[in-house]
Design an enzyme around this catalytic site. Structure first.
Site, PDB file in Angstrom:
ATOM      1  N   LYS A  34       0.843  -1.209   0.000  1.00  0.00           N
ATOM      2  CA  LYS A  34       0.000   0.000   0.000  1.00  0.00           C
ATOM      3  C   LYS A  34       0.878   1.260   0.000  1.00  0.00           C
ATOM      4  CE  LYS A  34      -2.132  -0.869   3.924  1.00  0.00           C
ATOM      5  NZ  LYS A  34      -1.450  -2.123   4.337  1.00  0.00           N
ATOM      6  N   ARG A 109      -9.318   0.689   9.099  1.00  0.00           N
ATOM      7  CA  ARG A 109      -8.848  -0.660   9.418  1.00  0.00           C
ATOM      8  C   ARG A 109      -9.875  -1.436  10.226  1.00  0.00           C
ATOM      9  NH1 ARG A 109      -2.894   0.221   9.188  1.00  0.00           N
ATOM     10  NH2 ARG A 109      -1.776  -1.608   9.862  1.00  0.00           N
ATOM     11  N   ARG A 152      11.739  -6.403   5.466  1.00  0.00           N
ATOM     12  CA  ARG A 152      11.645  -4.946   5.268  1.00  0.00           C
ATOM     13  C   ARG A 152      12.627  -4.191   6.161  1.00  0.00           C
ATOM     14  NH1 ARG A 152       5.786  -2.311   5.266  1.00  0.00           N
ATOM     15  NH2 ARG A 152       5.701  -2.986   7.442  1.00  0.00           N
ATOM     16  N   ARG A 185      11.593  -1.968  11.606  1.00  0.00           N
ATOM     17  CA  ARG A 185      10.524  -1.506  12.507  1.00  0.00           C
ATOM     18  C   ARG A 185      10.341  -2.518  13.636  1.00  0.00           C
ATOM     19  NH1 ARG A 185       5.454  -0.026   8.729  1.00  0.00           N
ATOM     20  NH2 ARG A 185       4.444  -1.103  10.441  1.00  0.00           N
ATOM     21  N   ARG A 196      -0.067  -8.949  13.891  1.00  0.00           N
ATOM     22  CA  ARG A 196      -0.588  -7.933  12.962  1.00  0.00           C
ATOM     23  C   ARG A 196      -1.429  -8.583  11.870  1.00  0.00           C
ATOM     24  NH1 ARG A 196       4.500  -5.265  10.877  1.00  0.00           N
ATOM     25  NH2 ARG A 196       3.123  -3.868   9.741  1.00  0.00           N
TER      26      ARG A 196
HETATM   27  P1  AMP Z   1       1.169   0.236   9.517  1.00  0.00           P
HETATM   28  O1  AMP Z   1       2.390   1.062   9.324  1.00  0.00           O
HETATM   29  O2  AMP Z   1       0.026   0.695   8.676  1.00  0.00           O
HETATM   30  O3  AMP Z   1       1.421  -1.239   9.398  1.00  0.00           O
HETATM   31  O4  AMP Z   1       0.698   0.487  11.043  1.00  0.00           O
HETATM   32  C1  AMP Z   1       1.555   0.192  12.125  1.00  0.00           C
HETATM   33  C2  AMP Z   1       0.721   0.081  13.388  1.00  0.00           C
HETATM   34  O5  AMP Z   1       0.083   1.337  13.657  1.00  0.00           O
HETATM   35  C3  AMP Z   1      -0.412  -0.923  13.339  1.00  0.00           C
HETATM   36  O6  AMP Z   1       0.022  -2.241  13.627  1.00  0.00           O
HETATM   37  C4  AMP Z   1      -1.339  -0.380  14.419  1.00  0.00           C
HETATM   38  O7  AMP Z   1      -0.848  -0.644  15.714  1.00  0.00           O
HETATM   39  C5  AMP Z   1      -1.212   1.125  14.191  1.00  0.00           C
HETATM   40  N1  AMP Z   1      -2.212   1.614  13.202  1.00  0.00           N
HETATM   41  C6  AMP Z   1      -1.966   2.129  11.972  1.00  0.00           C
HETATM   42  N2  AMP Z   1      -3.108   2.471  11.363  1.00  0.00           N
HETATM   43  C7  AMP Z   1      -4.106   2.161  12.219  1.00  0.00           C
HETATM   44  C8  AMP Z   1      -5.512   2.257  12.146  1.00  0.00           C
HETATM   45  N3  AMP Z   1      -6.139   2.737  11.057  1.00  0.00           N
HETATM   46  N4  AMP Z   1      -6.223   1.843  13.220  1.00  0.00           N
HETATM   47  C9  AMP Z   1      -5.628   1.346  14.318  1.00  0.00           C
HETATM   48  N5  AMP Z   1      -4.298   1.219  14.453  1.00  0.00           N
HETATM   49  C10 AMP Z   1      -3.532   1.617  13.408  1.00  0.00           C
END
Ligand code: AMP
Length: 244
Positions: A34, A109, A152, A185, A196
């Site tokens: 994404k 999400r 990554r 990360r 996740r």
């Molecule tokens: P990402 O970089 O999109 O994989 O997000 C990393 C982490 O941020 C996720 O595992 C969640 O803990 C938090 N996070 C990101 N976007 C959301 C969302 N829309 N709702 C809830 N938690 C989020």
């Protein structure tokens, strides 16, 4: 312009970035690509990529109140509360750079976030018109996701993303562009990745049906080479005539 592609939504025939693009939602599991596609759309159409994960990570590294609340939840691979995330997105979407459109990467999400967004967008216009979201789901199988996430690495200075298996930096552990030490990360460690992906299955995958039922969903094969995914993404951005 990708060969054979029809006229995109945002650029006029001279390629100027002037048109109203409206909201674009990128759905897909962690590691589906994404962020990569969002960056390319942002460059092409001159609209911002809004990654809730990036905004949360920036809050964590700056030690803000929001960051303090979110950090432990993120480190466990769980989802930050809908209330915090929707508030954060509402603030971001009020910024002037979102006036022509924006790309949501990692939001919504959960069903609650999708409902909130529907209401928010119903009250929002672009150039005086309502534009429903273009929703693109990037689909990638479980094993491929695991390899992408465990491999990554990212540059903390310029955000450049690498993968030690498929797109390694020229010098191990070092950003090609700025020479910074690459990082993994904390939530890309194997034990957190499983959590996740589990959260994704339970909370986010149902949104595919949610948008399909609205007649808005466009699915893409995210396992194709990145240029092909990008061509399909740009093609999916063409709005029906009535929405232009
Ligand atoms: P990402 O970089 O999109 O994989 O997000 C990393 C982490 O941020 C996720 O595992 C969640 O803990 C938090 N996070 C990101 N976007 C959301 C969302 N829309 N709702 C809830 N938690 C989020």
């Amino acid at each position: 312009m990708v060969a054979g592609m029809s006229v995109p939504i945002a650029a006029d025939t001279a390629g100027r970035q002037t048109a109203f693009v409206g909201p674009i939602i990128l759905l897909g599991a962690p590691g589906a690509g994404k962020g990569t596609q969002a960056q390319l759309i942002a460059e092409r159409y001159g609209i911002p990529q809004i990654s809730t994960g990036d905004i949360l990570r920036s809050n964590v590294s700056r030690g803000t109140e929001l960051g303090k609340k979110a950090k432990a939840v993120m480190d466990r691979g769980e989802l930050v509360s809908d209330e915090l995330v929707c508030g954060m997105v509402a603030d971001r979407l009020q910024q002037p750079d979102c006036a022509r459109g924006f790309i949501l990467d990692g939001f919504p999400r959960t069903a609650a976030q999708a409902n909130w967004l529907d209401e928010f967008l119903a009250a929002r216009t672009f150039g005086g018109r309502h534009l429903p979201p273009v929703v693109i789901s990037i689909e990638v199988g479980y094993n491929q996701l695991l390899q992408r996430l465990t491999g990554r690495r990212s540059c903390p200075s310029d955000g450049q993303i690498y993968n030690i298996y498929s797109h390694p930096p020229k010098k191990e552990g070092i950003c090609d562009l700025c020479g910074s030490q690459l990082i993994q990360r904390p939530d890309d460690k194997e034990e957190v990745i499983a959590k996740r992906l589990e959260k994704y299955q339970a909370e986010t995958l149902p949104l595919v049906d949610y948008y399909r039922n609205q007649g808005r969903l466009q699915k893409l094969n995210g396992e194709l080479p990145v240029e092909q995914v990008t061509a399909a993404t740009f093609a999916a951005l063409v709005r029906p005539e009535a929405e232009k």
